[in-house]
Design a protein around this motif. Sequence first.
Motif: not given
Length: 145
Positions: A29-33, A38-41, A43-50, A53-56
Amino acid sequence: MNSVLVAYASCVLVLFVKMLALSCYQGFYRLRQLAFVNPEDAAVFGRQAGVQELPQVQRAAQAWANDLENIPLFFALGGLCVAVQTPGAATVWLCGGFTLARVLHSVAYLRAWQPWRTLAYAAGLACLLGMAGLLTGGILQGVGG
């Protein structure tokens, strides 16, 4: 190898796979959306940290936390049942019943199925209590024998 030990080891393996599946569920679910707290996670995908967490991911984390409250008790009680050589058929049934109950509990948790989640939890707890009873009998027999 002792058939009770094989049954216990098989249950430990199934529980390992089940817990690994919960972790993979969270990652999916983290990768799908592409949603990470975590900011470092992120950043790997060029995204801002949420912010959260997602509900799932949250539900899977709650199921994982519940596993961490129950499965170590199974490891200890089941291992002791094998070591003390409690009655084989009862030990195998209780180990298998606990394992099935924990798998069903996780499925029910992820799907938000009540009262099934509570019933699965109760069945697993009953199996742990049964193992504790077998151990008590085995210990008392060893002390008296």
